[in-house]
Design an enzyme around this catalytic site. Structure first.
Site, PDB file in Angstrom:
ATOM      1  N   HIS A 181     -35.102  57.397 -24.203  1.00 28.71           N
ATOM      2  CA  HIS A 181     -33.895  58.087 -23.745  1.00 28.71           C
ATOM      3  C   HIS A 181     -33.195  58.841 -24.877  1.00 28.71           C
ATOM      4  O   HIS A 181     -32.411  59.752 -24.611  1.00 28.71           O
ATOM      5  CB  HIS A 181     -32.926  57.096 -23.105  1.00 28.71           C
ATOM      6  CG  HIS A 181     -33.282  56.716 -21.705  1.00 28.71           C
ATOM      7  ND1 HIS A 181     -32.898  57.465 -20.612  1.00 28.71           N
ATOM      8  CD2 HIS A 181     -33.995  55.675 -21.212  1.00 28.71           C
ATOM      9  CE1 HIS A 181     -33.349  56.889 -19.505  1.00 28.71           C
ATOM     10  NE2 HIS A 181     -34.026  55.814 -19.843  1.00 28.71           N
ATOM     11  N   ASP A 199     -33.393  57.971 -15.838  1.00 33.33           N
ATOM     12  CA  ASP A 199     -33.417  56.891 -14.854  1.00 33.33           C
ATOM     13  C   ASP A 199     -32.757  57.402 -13.580  1.00 33.33           C
ATOM     14  O   ASP A 199     -31.609  57.877 -13.618  1.00 33.33           O
ATOM     15  CB  ASP A 199     -32.653  55.669 -15.361  1.00 33.33           C
ATOM     16  CG  ASP A 199     -33.296  55.041 -16.591  1.00 33.33           C
ATOM     17  OD1 ASP A 199     -34.511  55.239 -16.784  1.00 33.33           O
ATOM     18  OD2 ASP A 199     -32.586  54.349 -17.343  1.00 33.33           O
ATOM     19  N   GLU A 255     -41.380  50.255 -14.595  1.00 33.51           N
ATOM     20  CA  GLU A 255     -40.033  50.484 -14.070  1.00 33.51           C
ATOM     21  C   GLU A 255     -40.073  51.586 -13.021  1.00 33.51           C
ATOM     22  O   GLU A 255     -40.395  52.728 -13.338  1.00 33.51           O
ATOM     23  CB  GLU A 255     -39.075  50.884 -15.201  1.00 33.51           C
ATOM     24  CG  GLU A 255     -38.979  49.838 -16.302  1.00 33.51           C
ATOM     25  CD  GLU A 255     -38.155  50.334 -17.491  1.00 33.51           C
ATOM     26  OE1 GLU A 255     -37.617  51.467 -17.443  1.00 33.51           O
ATOM     27  OE2 GLU A 255     -38.069  49.591 -18.484  1.00 33.51           O
ATOM     28  N   HIS A 300     -37.731  54.878 -13.984  1.00 37.06           N
ATOM     29  CA  HIS A 300     -37.787  55.595 -15.263  1.00 37.06           C
ATOM     30  C   HIS A 300     -38.890  56.649 -15.243  1.00 37.06           C
ATOM     31  O   HIS A 300     -40.062  56.333 -15.028  1.00 37.06           O
ATOM     32  CB  HIS A 300     -38.040  54.587 -16.390  1.00 37.06           C
ATOM     33  CG  HIS A 300     -38.142  55.200 -17.756  1.00 37.06           C
ATOM     34  ND1 HIS A 300     -37.254  54.904 -18.759  1.00 37.06           N
ATOM     35  CD2 HIS A 300     -39.040  56.067 -18.298  1.00 37.06           C
ATOM     36  CE1 HIS A 300     -37.594  55.576 -19.863  1.00 37.06           C
ATOM     37  NE2 HIS A 300     -38.678  56.287 -19.587  1.00 37.06           N
TER      38      HIS A 300
END
Length: 236
Positions: free
Chosen positions: A134, A141, A203, A206
């Site tokens: 990030h 996200d 995830e 993401h």
């Protein structure tokens, strides 16, 4: 070191640009700020320009399939200082959930908890060779909002530290509700993949484009084109 962090970075120098929040749904107020994370003069709602262009393309594709639906942005750019805050916060949450005393943790137990934390969170590294995804401006996200403005239930919340975070956790369920979770996760993946993003293997929320994880997940080995954004170079 995680496997994707072994990928070389050839920083392209592309600028960071503000996300036009009016065309997306937004998680507001920002959860990490509510928890106490300090962005100072920075904002989480920035991405590299090409990444933003691709996100808009994904949004347009989503609406062609499901009119009225929107991508909801949970988090985008994250300074390393915020990454550090969330890692420490999560560690403390795990300690509290297990009814432990942080001052009395054994070295073995402390390491065990850190391993749990780093299943979800990237190391808040300042090493230019191993930036948190990030912090490159190339990871985001997200979830979905339906035509009524309701956040789509994906079966688990973003950032949950459990097996339910795995994208295919509900894939083989025979329960209609859980199969719907899987279908909606697949829809999210479809629209993002269409626009050139790669999904984090662990995830469902993401996605990335151009960073080390994206390069690592590429079918053809490539180098990453985005490294860590220096906070002094970030357009506030």
């Amino acid at each position: 070191m995680k496997p994707y962090q072994q990928i070389a970075i050839a920083e392209c120098g592309e600028s960071m640009v503000q996300i036009p929040l009016e065309i997306f749904a937004v998680e507001s107020p920002h959860l990490y700020q509510l928890l106490g994370a300090t962005y100072a003069e920075l904002s989480p709602y920035y991405l590299r320009k090409s990444v933003l262009d691709s996100l808009i393309k994904a949004q347009e594709y989503l609406q062609s399939k499901n009119p009225g639906w929107r991508i909801q942005i949970f988090d985008a750019y994250r300074p390393v200082s915020v990454q550090q805050f969330m890692v420490d916060y999560t560690f403390a949450q795990v300690v509290e959930a297990q009814k432990l005393n942080i001052a009395n943790l054994s070295a073995v137990k402390r390491e065990d908890i850190w391993q749990q934390v780093y299943q979800i969170w990237a190391l808040p590294s300042l090493d230019p060779l191993t930036p948190p995804p990030h912090s490159t401006g190339a990871a985001i996200d997200i979830t979905l909002v339906d035509g009524t403005g309701k956040v789509v239930n994906m079966g688990s919340p973003i950032d949950e530290m459990s097996a339910r975070s795995h994208p295919d956790y509900f894939a083989n369920s025979s329960l209609p509700e859980q199969q719907q979770y899987h279908n909606d996760r697949q829809l999210l993946r479809e629209v993002m993949t269409y626009a050139g993003f790669a999904r984090h293997p662990g995830e469902w929320w993401h996605f990335c484009q151009g960073d080390q994880m994206w390069a690592w997940l590429s079918l053809n080995p490539v180098v990453a084109r985005y490294g860590r954004v220096e906070e002094t170079d970030y357009p506030s």
